[in-house]
Design a protein around this motif. Structure first.
Motif, PDB file in Angstrom:
ATOM      1  N   LEU A   1       0.824  -1.210   0.000  1.00 51.18           N
ATOM      2  CA  LEU A   1       0.000   0.000   0.000  1.00 51.18           C
ATOM      3  C   LEU A   1       0.858   1.259   0.000  1.00 51.18           C
ATOM      4  O   LEU A   1       0.553   2.236  -0.704  1.00 51.18           O
ATOM      5  CB  LEU A   1      -0.925   0.002   1.213  1.00 51.18           C
ATOM      6  N   THR A   2       1.933   1.268   0.784  1.00 50.61           N
ATOM      7  CA  THR A   2       2.765   2.466   0.899  1.00 50.61           C
ATOM      8  C   THR A   2       3.823   2.560  -0.197  1.00 50.61           C
ATOM      9  O   THR A   2       4.278   3.652  -0.513  1.00 50.61           O
ATOM     10  CB  THR A   2       3.471   2.497   2.268  1.00 50.61           C
ATOM     11  N   GLY A   3       4.219   1.431  -0.759  1.00 51.32           N
ATOM     12  CA  GLY A   3       5.267   1.419  -1.772  1.00 51.32           C
ATOM     13  C   GLY A   3       4.735   1.216  -3.176  1.00 51.32           C
ATOM     14  O   GLY A   3       4.633   2.141  -3.970  1.00 51.32           O
ATOM     15  N   LYS A   4       4.359   0.007  -3.488  1.00 48.83           N
ATOM     16  CA  LYS A   4       3.907  -0.357  -4.833  1.00 48.83           C
ATOM     17  C   LYS A   4       2.725   0.485  -5.302  1.00 48.83           C
ATOM     18  O   LYS A   4       2.694   0.966  -6.439  1.00 48.83           O
ATOM     19  CB  LYS A   4       3.533  -1.840  -4.859  1.00 48.83           C
ATOM     20  N   TYR A   5       1.737   0.681  -4.434  1.00 44.24           N
ATOM     21  CA  TYR A   5       0.528   1.408  -4.823  1.00 44.24           C
ATOM     22  C   TYR A   5       0.532   2.870  -4.386  1.00 44.24           C
ATOM     23  O   TYR A   5      -0.289   3.654  -4.860  1.00 44.24           O
ATOM     24  CB  TYR A   5      -0.706   0.697  -4.253  1.00 44.24           C
ATOM     25  N   ASP A   6       1.436   3.254  -3.492  1.00 47.29           N
ATOM     26  CA  ASP A   6       1.599   4.638  -3.046  1.00 47.29           C
ATOM     27  C   ASP A   6       0.254   5.269  -2.657  1.00 47.29           C
ATOM     28  O   ASP A   6      -0.111   6.358  -3.120  1.00 47.29           O
ATOM     29  CB  ASP A   6       2.273   5.474  -4.148  1.00 47.29           C
TER      30      ASP A   6
ATOM     31  N   ALA B   1     -19.377   1.523  -9.451  1.00 50.83           N
ATOM     32  CA  ALA B   1     -19.370   2.884  -8.904  1.00 50.83           C
ATOM     33  C   ALA B   1     -18.345   3.755  -9.628  1.00 50.83           C
ATOM     34  O   ALA B   1     -18.576   4.949  -9.846  1.00 50.83           O
ATOM     35  CB  ALA B   1     -19.080   2.842  -7.412  1.00 50.83           C
ATOM     36  N   ALA B   2     -17.215   3.177 -10.005  1.00 46.47           N
ATOM     37  CA  ALA B   2     -16.189   3.932 -10.720  1.00 46.47           C
ATOM     38  C   ALA B   2     -16.695   4.382 -12.091  1.00 46.47           C
ATOM     39  O   ALA B   2     -16.412   5.503 -12.527  1.00 46.47           O
ATOM     40  CB  ALA B   2     -14.929   3.083 -10.873  1.00 46.47           C
TER      41      ALA B   2
ATOM     42  N   THR C   1     -11.982  10.914  -7.201  1.00 51.19           N
ATOM     43  CA  THR C   1     -11.196  10.183  -6.209  1.00 51.19           C
ATOM     44  C   THR C   1     -12.135   9.371  -5.326  1.00 51.19           C
ATOM     45  O   THR C   1     -13.205   9.857  -4.948  1.00 51.19           O
ATOM     46  CB  THR C   1     -10.389  11.162  -5.333  1.00 51.19           C
ATOM     47  N   PHE C   2     -11.739   8.161  -5.009  1.00 56.28           N
ATOM     48  CA  PHE C   2     -12.532   7.317  -4.118  1.00 56.28           C
ATOM     49  C   PHE C   2     -11.819   7.236  -2.772  1.00 56.28           C
ATOM     50  O   PHE C   2     -10.664   6.815  -2.691  1.00 56.28           O
ATOM     51  CB  PHE C   2     -12.726   5.922  -4.716  1.00 56.28           C
ATOM     52  N   MET C   3     -12.520   7.652  -1.719  1.00 57.32           N
ATOM     53  CA  MET C   3     -11.969   7.654  -0.366  1.00 57.32           C
ATOM     54  C   MET C   3     -12.627   6.541   0.438  1.00 57.32           C
ATOM     55  O   MET C   3     -13.859   6.465   0.500  1.00 57.32           O
ATOM     56  CB  MET C   3     -12.201   9.010   0.301  1.00 57.32           C
ATOM     57  N   PHE C   4     -11.833   5.685   1.060  1.00 57.42           N
ATOM     58  CA  PHE C   4     -12.337   4.496   1.732  1.00 57.42           C
ATOM     59  C   PHE C   4     -12.321   4.687   3.247  1.00 57.42           C
ATOM     60  O   PHE C   4     -11.313   5.102   3.818  1.00 57.42           O
ATOM     61  CB  PHE C   4     -11.488   3.284   1.350  1.00 57.42           C
TER      62      PHE C   4
ATOM     63  N   GLY D   1      -7.078  -5.984  -9.482  1.00 60.72           N
ATOM     64  CA  GLY D   1      -7.235  -5.311 -10.764  1.00 60.72           C
ATOM     65  C   GLY D   1      -8.541  -4.581 -10.961  1.00 60.72           C
ATOM     66  O   GLY D   1      -9.145  -4.632 -12.039  1.00 60.72           O
ATOM     67  N   ALA D   2      -9.005  -3.877  -9.935  1.00 53.58           N
ATOM     68  CA  ALA D   2     -10.205  -3.055 -10.088  1.00 53.58           C
ATOM     69  C   ALA D   2      -9.957  -1.978 -11.145  1.00 53.58           C
ATOM     70  O   ALA D   2      -8.817  -1.613 -11.436  1.00 53.58           O
ATOM     71  CB  ALA D   2     -10.570  -2.411  -8.752  1.00 53.58           C
ATOM     72  N   GLU D   3     -11.023  -1.468 -11.711  1.00 52.13           N
ATOM     73  CA  GLU D   3     -10.902  -0.470 -12.774  1.00 52.13           C
ATOM     74  C   GLU D   3     -10.336   0.853 -12.267  1.00 52.13           C
ATOM     75  O   GLU D   3      -9.801   1.637 -13.051  1.00 52.13           O
ATOM     76  CB  GLU D   3     -12.265  -0.269 -13.434  1.00 52.13           C
ATOM     77  N   LEU D   4     -10.476   1.127 -10.981  1.00 54.36           N
ATOM     78  CA  LEU D   4      -9.877   2.331 -10.404  1.00 54.36           C
ATOM     79  C   LEU D   4      -8.363   2.162 -10.340  1.00 54.36           C
ATOM     80  O   LEU D   4      -7.866   1.113  -9.940  1.00 54.36           O
ATOM     81  CB  LEU D   4     -10.395   2.564  -8.993  1.00 54.36           C
ATOM     82  N   GLU D   5      -7.623   3.209 -10.695  1.00 58.73           N
ATOM     83  CA  GLU D   5      -6.178   3.179 -10.534  1.00 58.73           C
ATOM     84  C   GLU D   5      -5.830   3.483  -9.075  1.00 58.73           C
ATOM     85  O   GLU D   5      -6.556   4.200  -8.389  1.00 58.73           O
ATOM     86  CB  GLU D   5      -5.518   4.211 -11.447  1.00 58.73           C
ATOM     87  N   PRO D   6      -4.730   2.941  -8.578  1.00 58.38           N
ATOM     88  CA  PRO D   6      -4.344   3.191  -7.182  1.00 58.38           C
ATOM     89  C   PRO D   6      -4.272   4.674  -6.839  1.00 58.38           C
ATOM     90  O   PRO D   6      -4.609   5.066  -5.712  1.00 58.38           O
ATOM     91  CB  PRO D   6      -2.974   2.521  -7.073  1.00 58.38           C
TER      92      PRO D   6
END
Length: 248
Positions: free
Chosen positions: A87-92, A175-176, A183-186, A219-224
């Motif tokens: 989450l912090t590295g690959k997907y930032d 939803a995307a 932006t999607f906030m979780f 692989g959701a359609e939303l980009e990280p």
């Protein structure tokens, strides 16, 4: 009684529950990732202990056998120590506090996603949030043997039994498509954090963070870059006196 009189015990780990302070701005964790490379095993915040009665022993035995034969309704997550660096590295993945999340929703530039089960969302949720459950409450044994065993163990411990929602990624994709460019906030109840601490060197796990990881990994359609985590969760949202809604 004496140690000889006490029943044998076994332990079941439960999700961490710890309040975190929301940050004042969006934060990136690239610097943290570059300097923080050694992760200790995650600390379990609370364990529930139940007597190993004949019923509990049978449940534990079946759960152990089912662990290697996961069915589609019981998607498992890897250890938090594996999820956090991705989450912090690959997907930032970036972070906002509840005040900033509220402002972004009001401005129409972001969608606030409550990932809790539908029943919890209906009871009360942050104003303007939509519900895309990453988890669902287990309804008895309707979804296979493993779901039933999970249901039984959690019920024995007085915990609301939940499992991964197999429709989560598709609901998020829908939803995307309905909110292009946003932006999607979780958000979830507790929020968790990606910021390391002495107690939690890999950050603090939460369902909203797991939901983001699952979307990225599957692989959701939303980009990280379009997915943001709300630290502090719904608990912080309510403590700040921000508007809550309930379903009629």
């Amino acid at each position: 009684g004496s140690p000889q009189d006490r029943p044998e015990l076994f332990e079941i780990e439960t999700e961490h529950v710890e309040r975190t302070q929301p940050p004042n701005r969006i934060q990136t964790h690239a610097t943290m990732q570059a300097t923080h490379t050694t992760l200790r095993p995650a600390t379990v915040a609370r364990r529930l202990v139940v007597p190993r009665t004949s019923q509990a022993r049978a449940v534990a035995s079946v759960v152990a056998r089912a662990a290697s034969t996961e069915d589609e309704y019981a998607l498992k997550y890897p250890a938090w120590e594996s999820i956090s660096p991705e989450l912090t590295g690959k997907y930032d993945i970036q972070v906002v506090g509840v005040d900033q999340a509220k402002d972004l929703v009001a401005a129409g530039s972001a969608v606030l996603v409550d990932v809790r089960p539908a029943g919890q969302y209906e009871e009360a949720h942050p104003a303007g949030a939509i519900n895309i459950p990453a988890f669902r409450v287990i309804d008895g044994g309707k979804n296979g043997v493993q779901s039933f065993m999970r249901f039984a163990v959690m019920k024995l411990n007085g915990v609301v039994p939940t499992e991964s929602n197999p429709d989560y990624v598709e609901l998020l994709n829908r939803a995307a498509r309905e909110n292009p460019g946003k932006t999607f906030m979780f958000i979830c109840k507790e929020g968790g954090t990606l910021t390391p601490s002495t107690t939690f060197p890999a950050g603090k796990v939460s369902r909203s963070l797991k939901a983001i990881w699952r979307a990225c990994h599957n692989g959701a359609e939303l980009e990280p870059k379009s997915m943001v985590h709300v630290e502090g969760g719904i608990r912080a949202w309510a403590q700040q006196g921000l508007d809550m809604e309930e379903m009629e």
